[in-house]
Write an enzyme that holds these catalytic residues in place. Sequence first.
Site, PDB file in Angstrom:
ATOM      1  N   THR A   1       0.848  -1.195   0.000  1.00  0.00           N
ATOM      2  CA  THR A   1       0.000   0.000   0.000  1.00  0.00           C
ATOM      3  C   THR A   1       0.883   1.244   0.000  1.00  0.00           C
ATOM      4  OG1 THR A   1      -1.695  -1.101   1.264  1.00  0.00           O
ATOM      5  CG2 THR A   1      -1.649   1.302   1.417  1.00  0.00           C
ATOM      6  N   ARG A  29     -13.811  -7.790  -0.347  1.00  0.00           N
ATOM      7  CA  ARG A  29     -13.190  -7.237   0.866  1.00  0.00           C
ATOM      8  C   ARG A  29     -12.602  -5.876   0.538  1.00  0.00           C
ATOM      9  NH1 ARG A  29      -7.619  -5.573   2.264  1.00  0.00           N
ATOM     10  NH2 ARG A  29      -7.504  -5.671   4.543  1.00  0.00           N
ATOM     11  N   VAL A  30     -12.812  -4.899   1.415  1.00  0.00           N
ATOM     12  CA  VAL A  30     -12.304  -3.539   1.199  1.00  0.00           C
ATOM     13  C   VAL A  30     -11.225  -3.246   2.222  1.00  0.00           C
ATOM     14  CG1 VAL A  30     -12.913  -1.085   1.244  1.00  0.00           C
ATOM     15  CG2 VAL A  30     -14.507  -2.747   0.264  1.00  0.00           C
ATOM     16  N   ASP A  32      -8.414  -0.829   4.393  1.00  0.00           N
ATOM     17  CA  ASP A  32      -8.537   0.452   5.098  1.00  0.00           C
ATOM     18  C   ASP A  32      -8.187   1.609   4.168  1.00  0.00           C
ATOM     19  OD1 ASP A  32      -5.888  -0.535   5.017  1.00  0.00           O
ATOM     20  OD2 ASP A  32      -5.276   0.803   6.626  1.00  0.00           O
ATOM     21  N   THR A  52      -0.927   2.254   6.780  1.00  0.00           N
ATOM     22  CA  THR A  52      -0.648   1.056   6.004  1.00  0.00           C
ATOM     23  C   THR A  52      -0.513  -0.093   6.987  1.00  0.00           C
ATOM     24  OG1 THR A  52       0.903   0.002   4.453  1.00  0.00           O
ATOM     25  CG2 THR A  52       1.855   1.503   6.047  1.00  0.00           C
ATOM     26  N   GLY A  53      -0.856  -1.315   6.519  1.00  0.00           N
ATOM     27  CA  GLY A  53      -0.718  -2.444   7.434  1.00  0.00           C
ATOM     28  C   GLY A  53      -1.881  -3.394   7.317  1.00  0.00           C
ATOM     29  N   GLY A  55      -5.152  -4.010   7.233  1.00  0.00           N
ATOM     30  CA  GLY A  55      -6.296  -3.128   7.072  1.00  0.00           C
ATOM     31  C   GLY A  55      -7.564  -3.593   7.739  1.00  0.00           C
TER      32      GLY A  55
END
Lengths: 138, 182
Positions: A1, A29-30, A32, A52-53, A55
């Site tokens: 990301t 799936r969405v 973050d 980032t990470g 989500g």
Amino acid sequence: TIGMVSLDSNGNMAAGGSTNGLQFKIPGRVSDTALIGSGAYVDNDVGGACATGDGDVMQRFVPSYHAVQLMRQGVAPDEACLDAIKRIAQFNPNFTGAVLALDKNGRYGAACHGMDSFPYSVMKQGWIDPEVLQIPCL
Amino acid sequence: SSSSPIVVTTWPFINATRNAFAKMMTPGATCLDAVEVGCRTCEDEQCDGSVGWGNHPAEDGETTLDALIIDGRTMSVGAVANLHRIKNAIGVARAVLQYSTHSLLVGESATKFAIDMGFKEEDLHSNGSIETWNKWKNGNCQPNFRRNVQPDPTTSCGPYTPKPQCDKEFSSHRQLPYGEHD
């Protein structure tokens, strides 16, 4: 990301991000990244932040908005990010992620968890190339 | 009031940061243009496999994209999620901001909006993502993001159906494989 915050010479700010999300995610799936206040948030009067990470976990804590609201109260960018990260870690001790913030005065900082360190990139006026800064994680 | 221009970016995405800053220093360009250019650079370069097409296939093998852009001056926003078959996700997010009064469009409808706004429809698979997906299927679909279903998602692929007795607690100790995150 990729997450990004920018401050231009007129004092205007913008933030955003782009990702292809988690590998083998359930279709639909969405991350973050697409969610206002989680993936990024910005307010000209204060500053901006991005994340980032993991989500799925991070988006539940709206970390970018959290960091901006703390900066609104005068908290330094790195401290604001750390507080956002701590909130997440409190419920998810194994999560991986980072929050990065830039305030309207050009101060920036980040915080991270679940990694040894987190690298982020900065570029300012007069620099020939971006600089990569590495911070230790919580 | 004049400020000293700055761009900050997650991860060591040098080109994205450089291109964003260069854009911002172009007469007439804005900080919003900078974020769009920076994110677009990573979408094109497929930064660390976590941005853009051709990587991170979903369970069905398809790569889909999420993006967000926010204008701190006006608080206008554009976002897309689960965007299919369009490589320039941040551009579509900018189009949502510019050509609609919505904030977020998702899925196939977002793809239709993008095509209507002139974005090119393309296949986001790559040989790499297909190979990764096949390996995953041949390896009992591990890891995955299912729970409380049968067959056991820790040992089997789907299709899955709900397990009669669910563990109520969400395990907050979930740990993603190293480097596997948004």
